[in-house]
Design a protein around this motif. Structure first.
Motif, PDB file in Angstrom:
ATOM      1  N   LEU A  15      17.856 -14.137  30.521  1.00 23.42           N
ATOM      2  CA  LEU A  15      17.938 -13.816  31.940  1.00 23.42           C
ATOM      3  C   LEU A  15      19.045 -12.794  32.133  1.00 23.42           C
ATOM      4  CD1 LEU A  15      18.109 -17.476  33.259  1.00 23.42           C
ATOM      5  CD2 LEU A  15      16.062 -16.113  32.916  1.00 23.42           C
ATOM      6  N   LEU A  17      21.293 -12.209  35.416  1.00 27.55           N
ATOM      7  CA  LEU A  17      21.612 -12.474  36.818  1.00 27.55           C
ATOM      8  C   LEU A  17      22.951 -11.798  37.107  1.00 27.55           C
ATOM      9  CD1 LEU A  17      20.928 -16.316  36.846  1.00 27.55           C
ATOM     10  CD2 LEU A  17      19.339 -14.485  37.385  1.00 27.55           C
ATOM     11  N   ARG A  18      22.992 -10.935  38.079  1.00 25.76           N
ATOM     12  CA  ARG A  18      24.217 -10.200  38.369  1.00 25.76           C
ATOM     13  C   ARG A  18      24.646 -10.420  39.818  1.00 25.76           C
ATOM     14  NH1 ARG A  18      25.326  -6.204  34.526  1.00 25.76           N
ATOM     15  NH2 ARG A  18      23.689  -5.979  32.962  1.00 25.76           N
ATOM     16  N   ASN A  19      25.915 -10.499  39.993  1.00 26.49           N
ATOM     17  CA  ASN A  19      26.450 -10.623  41.342  1.00 26.49           C
ATOM     18  C   ASN A  19      27.822  -9.961  41.391  1.00 26.49           C
ATOM     19  OD1 ASN A  19      26.163 -11.715  44.065  1.00 26.49           O
ATOM     20  ND2 ASN A  19      27.943 -12.941  43.542  1.00 26.49           N
ATOM     21  N   LEU A 103      28.762 -20.006  33.066  1.00 30.63           N
ATOM     22  CA  LEU A 103      27.365 -19.596  33.070  1.00 30.63           C
ATOM     23  C   LEU A 103      26.634 -20.000  31.802  1.00 30.63           C
ATOM     24  CD1 LEU A 103      27.841 -16.042  34.607  1.00 30.63           C
ATOM     25  CD2 LEU A 103      27.575 -18.240  35.766  1.00 30.63           C
ATOM     26  N   ILE A 147      28.399 -16.473  41.339  1.00 28.48           N
ATOM     27  CA  ILE A 147      27.244 -15.563  41.289  1.00 28.48           C
ATOM     28  C   ILE A 147      26.350 -15.657  42.525  1.00 28.48           C
ATOM     29  CG2 ILE A 147      27.181 -15.498  38.769  1.00 28.48           C
ATOM     30  CD1 ILE A 147      24.853 -17.512  38.847  1.00 28.48           C
ATOM     31  N   GLU A 150      21.763 -18.562  45.485  1.00 20.84           N
ATOM     32  CA  GLU A 150      20.389 -18.461  44.978  1.00 20.84           C
ATOM     33  C   GLU A 150      20.361 -18.296  43.465  1.00 20.84           C
ATOM     34  OE1 GLU A 150      17.538 -19.061  46.592  1.00 20.84           O
ATOM     35  OE2 GLU A 150      18.947 -19.690  48.156  1.00 20.84           O
ATOM     36  N   LYS A 151      21.272 -17.472  42.937  1.00 20.86           N
ATOM     37  CA  LYS A 151      21.300 -17.261  41.496  1.00 20.86           C
ATOM     38  C   LYS A 151      21.801 -18.504  40.768  1.00 20.86           C
ATOM     39  CE  LYS A 151      21.593 -12.322  42.061  1.00 20.86           C
ATOM     40  NZ  LYS A 151      22.494 -11.206  42.333  1.00 20.86           N
ATOM     41  N   LYS A 153      21.135 -21.553  41.782  1.00 19.72           N
ATOM     42  CA  LYS A 153      19.964 -22.436  41.756  1.00 19.72           C
ATOM     43  C   LYS A 153      18.988 -22.014  40.661  1.00 19.72           C
ATOM     44  CE  LYS A 153      20.063 -23.717  46.664  1.00 19.72           C
ATOM     45  NZ  LYS A 153      19.394 -23.557  47.979  1.00 19.72           N
ATOM     46  N   GLN A 154      18.818 -20.708  40.493  1.00 21.99           N
ATOM     47  CA  GLN A 154      17.922 -20.211  39.453  1.00 21.99           C
ATOM     48  C   GLN A 154      18.455 -20.562  38.069  1.00 21.99           C
ATOM     49  OE1 GLN A 154      17.331 -15.955  39.522  1.00 21.99           O
ATOM     50  NE2 GLN A 154      16.092 -15.950  37.645  1.00 21.99           N
ATOM     51  N   LEU A 155      19.754 -20.410  37.874  1.00 25.93           N
ATOM     52  CA  LEU A 155      20.359 -20.739  36.588  1.00 25.93           C
ATOM     53  C   LEU A 155      20.085 -22.199  36.224  1.00 25.93           C
ATOM     54  CD1 LEU A 155      23.784 -19.721  35.209  1.00 25.93           C
ATOM     55  CD2 LEU A 155      23.278 -22.148  35.381  1.00 25.93           C
TER      56      LEU A 155
END
Length: 365
Positions: A15, A17-19, A103, A147, A150-151, A153-155
């Motif tokens: 994945l 995922l960036r924030n 993470l 992050i 929403e990210k 929750k995805q993680l």
């Protein structure tokens, strides 16, 4: 096969995922819940007797120092991480678990715990399974701050989860002392049903917290560990009482997981038949390169099964020749055999699918 799995994992399941600058999730997070079989150091931060923080624990770990793992080296979560080519998780209580290390996931396990809150009361200060789940919720808030919600929750949704509890509810509760409180309260079949019903509540809570891929291990053959041979066996054969607990518990666990998956409508919970995985090398140790599956590498008394592993204990020179490291826990080499079955085992070992199949399925999702 493991190397192929690692390639599949890194190429197709990664994945990104960036924030904001510097915050990147590479790969799949991994979360661990349970007892001493999977604890990688949380109890080091607690005032408890359930600790593995002194030599010769860790003698074969890369640092050759005790880490809090109840092993001569790596434990099952470490080896799963290694096989998948991901960084090993840190204990949740470790001060190093900050920033991007969050993470990777976290290990919430604590030696001595069971499904029931009164299991392991003799150890006083341990992270009971309800508290482990509360820490998981707290963890998610920390990741969301890093992050975004929403990210985070995805993680969690795309993470792999391992949970290992249940054995202590027999070894350190029902059979801890003759005529224990639980043994007076329940005959064994009713106690097993009670533990299973409480375990179902734990897993439902884990699902409500976002877990969607959960490997659930059964108990090993409880009566075959060196500690029980030393205390209960008259002839070196596995102790009947504890074996009966395993025989009752493990099929009911699989049945309960099947029911939960039906309710959810998805294969969230995967049953790992660690009872059979252990029995394979307990009943025929030579076939796996072990000289014994009865005597612990580190301990004292009959079968090296009395008390704890300490600097004063008998210590075998070659840990790879022993199935058991201490009176209760497998050696790193035995753990590697178990993880290989988790990765590639048939439905006799992994129900309804093994971890390799999960990885391929998820890569196509």
């Amino acid at each position: 096969m493991a190397s192929i799995v690692g390639i599949i994992w890194m190429m197709t399941v990664s994945l990104a995922l960036r924030n904001g600058p510097g915050v990147v999730v590479e790969g799949r997070a991994f979360f661990v819940f349970g007892d001493s079989l999977v604890d990688n150091g949380n109890n080091n931060y607690l005032a408890t007797s359930a600790r593995a923080d002194s030599p010769p624990y860790g003698i074969d770990y890369p640092t050759h120092r005790p880490t809090g793992r109840f092993s001569n080296g790596l434990n099952i979560p470490d080896i799963i991480s290694e096989k998948l080519g991901i960084e090993p998780t840190l204990p949740y209580l470790s001060p190093e678990l900050q920033g991007e290390k969050l993470l990777v996931g976290a290990n919430f396990a604590s030696a001595g715990v069971g499904v029931l809150n009164d299991t392991g009361i003799q150890f006083v200060n341990i992270i009971r399974i309800g508290q482990q789940l509360e820490y998981f919720a707290e963890y998610q808030k920390r990741v969301a701050a890093l992050i975004g919600s929403e990210k985070a929750k995805q993680l969690v949704k795309e993470a792999l989860v391992l949970i290992t509890i249940g054995g202590n509810d027999f070894v350190n509760n029902y059979y801890l002392v003759p005529f224990s409180m639980r043994a007076r309260q329940y005959i064994l079949p009713d106690y097993v049903s009670y533990v299973i019903s409480e375990y179902k509540n734990v897993l439902k809570k884990l699902h409500s917290l976002g877990a969607r891929r959960v490997i659930v291990t059964g108990t090993g053959p409880l009566g075959c560990v060196p500690a029980e041979l030393a205390q209960r066996s008259q002839d070196g054969n596995c102790a009947d009482e504890l074996q009966q607990a395993s025989v009752l518990f493990n099929p009911q666990l699989v049945e309960m997981l099947n029911g939960l998956n039906s309710e959810i409508g998805s294969h969230v919970f995967i049953a790992a038949n660690t009872n059979q995985m252990h029995l394979d090398f307990i009943t025929n140790p030579q076939a796996f390169g072990f000289v014994t599956s009865k005597v612990a590498c580190c301990g004292q008394g009959p079968y090296n099964g009395i008390g704890l592993c300490t600097p004063l204990s008998n210590l075998c020179p070659n840990r790879d020749e022993y199935a058991f490291w201490d009176p209760f826990h497998p050696t790193e080499r035995a753990n590697r055999i178990i993880v290989e079955q988790i990765l590639t085992g048939t439905t006799d070992y992994m129900h309804p699918m093994n971890l390799s199949t999960i990885l391929v399925m998820d890569s196509k999702a």
